[in-house]
Design a protein around this motif. Sequence first.
Motif, PDB file in Angstrom:
ATOM      1  N   ASP A   1       0.862  -1.177   0.000  1.00  0.00           N
ATOM      2  CA  ASP A   1       0.000   0.000   0.000  1.00  0.00           C
ATOM      3  C   ASP A   1       0.899   1.228   0.000  1.00  0.00           C
ATOM      4  O   ASP A   1       1.771   1.363   0.882  1.00  0.00           O
ATOM      5  CB  ASP A   1      -0.905   0.032   1.233  1.00  0.00           C
ATOM      6  CG  ASP A   1      -1.961  -1.064   1.215  1.00  0.00           C
ATOM      7  OD1 ASP A   1      -2.155  -1.674   0.147  1.00  0.00           O
ATOM      8  OD2 ASP A   1      -2.568  -1.314   2.269  1.00  0.00           O
TER       9      ASP A   1
ATOM     10  N   GLY B   1      -2.310  -0.694  -7.672  1.00  0.00           N
ATOM     11  CA  GLY B   1      -3.523  -0.895  -6.900  1.00  0.00           C
ATOM     12  C   GLY B   1      -4.604   0.137  -7.158  1.00  0.00           C
ATOM     13  O   GLY B   1      -4.598   0.864  -8.155  1.00  0.00           O
TER      14      GLY B   1
ATOM     15  N   MET C   1      -3.247  -2.251  -2.476  1.00  0.00           N
ATOM     16  CA  MET C   1      -3.299  -3.526  -3.185  1.00  0.00           C
ATOM     17  C   MET C   1      -4.083  -4.533  -2.343  1.00  0.00           C
ATOM     18  O   MET C   1      -4.132  -4.416  -1.114  1.00  0.00           O
ATOM     19  CB  MET C   1      -1.888  -4.057  -3.431  1.00  0.00           C
ATOM     20  CG  MET C   1      -1.054  -3.237  -4.397  1.00  0.00           C
ATOM     21  SD  MET C   1      -1.555  -3.459  -6.116  1.00  0.00           S
ATOM     22  CE  MET C   1      -1.050  -5.156  -6.395  1.00  0.00           C
TER      23      MET C   1
ATOM     24  N   TRP D   1      -6.170  -8.423 -10.814  1.00  0.00           N
ATOM     25  CA  TRP D   1      -5.892  -7.211 -10.045  1.00  0.00           C
ATOM     26  C   TRP D   1      -7.108  -6.291 -10.051  1.00  0.00           C
ATOM     27  O   TRP D   1      -8.050  -6.465 -10.809  1.00  0.00           O
ATOM     28  CB  TRP D   1      -4.649  -6.512 -10.606  1.00  0.00           C
ATOM     29  CG  TRP D   1      -3.541  -7.488 -10.855  1.00  0.00           C
ATOM     30  CD1 TRP D   1      -3.154  -8.020 -12.053  1.00  0.00           C
ATOM     31  CD2 TRP D   1      -2.704  -8.114  -9.869  1.00  0.00           C
ATOM     32  NE1 TRP D   1      -2.120  -8.912 -11.883  1.00  0.00           N
ATOM     33  CE2 TRP D   1      -1.813  -8.997 -10.553  1.00  0.00           C
ATOM     34  CE3 TRP D   1      -2.601  -8.010  -8.477  1.00  0.00           C
ATOM     35  CZ2 TRP D   1      -0.863  -9.764  -9.890  1.00  0.00           C
ATOM     36  CZ3 TRP D   1      -1.643  -8.770  -7.821  1.00  0.00           C
ATOM     37  CH2 TRP D   1      -0.797  -9.625  -8.520  1.00  0.00           C
TER      38      TRP D   1
END
Length: 652
Positions: free
Chosen positions: A153, A168, A186, A251
């Motif tokens: 992150d 992300g 993420m 993702w």
Amino acid sequence: MNKLLSLLFCFSAVLSYSQQTDDVDFISAKAEITFDTIYRKVSGSVTYYFHVLKAVDSVYLDAKNFETLSYHLDDEITDSLYNGKQLIIKHAFKPNTNHSVTIKWRTKPTKALYFIDWDYPDGNKQIWTQGQGKYTSNWLPSLDDMNDKIIFDLSIAFNKNYQVLANGKLKGKTCNDSTSIWHYSMEQPMSSYLVALAIGNYTKKVKNSRSGVPIEMYYYPEDSLKFEPTYRYTKEIFDFFEEEIGVSYPWQNYKVVPVKDFLYAGMENTSLTIFSDSFVVDSIGYNDNNFVNVGAHELAHHWFGDLVTETSGTHHWLQEGFATYYALLAERNLFGENYYYWRLYEYAQTLFKQDKSGGGTSLLNPKSSSDTFYKHGAWVLHVLREKVGDSVFRKSIKEYLNVHQFKNVRTEDFLSIVEDFGDVDLKAFKNKWITATSFDYDTAIESLKKSAYIHEYLMADCEVVNSRCKDYLASGISDESKINIVTQLKNNISKEDFKNSLQVRQAIAQQVTEIPANLKTPYESLLNDQSYKTIEAALFNLWRNFPKDRFKYLDQTKDLDGLKTKNIRLLWLTLALITDDYNSNEKPNYYQELLDYTSPKYGFEIRQSATQYLYQIGACNMECRENLEQARHHHNWQFSKFANQLLKTMDQ
């Protein structure tokens, strides 16, 4: 700890590089990042959460040449044991325990993170990263080992007038008077080399895939008319991959962004593909230098490379070969079977020449060439699919990705699944196509001959059937076959031969350099083609062959820039300067413009071409040379190599 013991400990930490993943599992990381654009520095803090598998007396993270570095372990222990390459966290860690370590750092990276144009008030100011091959640990304390996957992150503070992108999903944005903090998160782990960010002045358009995944496509505000040709087929390729691969995009979203002076064509950072802005094109430039193949390749990596990642360079083809192959499948879906087989034929020719020059290596040699990893790897998948059939191949791919998702893989992991699904022994196949040190060209050509298109190409050869050679260009054979004929005929082209496609006409412009008087008029028509490369070649050849008409050709092309690299404009300025009596009063302005293109405010492709032209006409003055000296230290190794070589030549 005395100095000798400290040195011995640091040395042992380096030796244990490959073993740490057996002892420690890094789970997640939360980073806060800030930048100093004046001094080109990055600083911040990052907290890693990790699980100890076995009793160890230390844990390390990679951090190369940082200015300051310290850590706080479990909110209790503070230290800064650092050997210049790794931060070493000394502690008696017990097995099956969880820990956190917060690291504060500051560094001025020399690679992996790049500050672009911050010295120029009107520059295209950017910051972007390139982790693969350069190591994220040059700017963020992290792990160079691909085998430890982490959920990252990133929270990034920067001038609010810029756009900030990272891996992300953007979870939020905190703003104040001059600065904003972008919070990216993420949900799944990835290798540290895929951590990425890009900062610049961008606008975006968003399309949703058929499955609902947001596809965010970024562009410079001044390039709004280039958006469609640049990102043409991006959504179609995304949808095709999900269907063909049989595994959903893994993702949260997919972002694509161009940057200036990128090191490669593109890079598949997880959920954030960064690519060279030389692929930003208008509708004419699309015909010369489009993003379709590169875009497909980088997107395919999000399954083959990001979702499943090689354990080491020995298995690099599992990333590059797969991405190359699936990019070809995407292009086949768009442009047809003939295009697919033609590209495979081109790959085979490249690999054949490589072997002939002594450059062939095993696909499992980590020092193999890019051609081996990419093109030979793609060929392996093509012939494997032929061997086991579509059904077995696609089931195997799906199983391979599902079993090994978010993990690391070896060649055996893939082949064993194919063997199970196909009930086949692939030992001989592996020896022939993967471990062999040469490419099986003969078998490849036999495979391609199944395509009538390639069979026709191989037959349409002036050296084989000379009597029919001139008839080929007026026949219905493929453009590729005709281009091959043009390269053989060269200066035996006729007027009728100009009545061909854009691609064949481009071949004529590039191959027919001596223009007979009877071809002057049809050759002049090439200046009107929808191809900047064709116009560039035609302009030079017409200018050289017909001195009396040089003014006419220059006047006709004076307003053309060409591609992002300004290929036509740079040639035009050079020709205008050396054409006697052409706009004599404007020549100082032409020279200054060409000289200006050698300066650092322009992309390296423009700088390199402008410098070459000035050198060729004997006009690289002191300012040109100073810009060349600056280029010696450019982050793009190809450009810096060019600068060093040219300076050496100029000094002889």
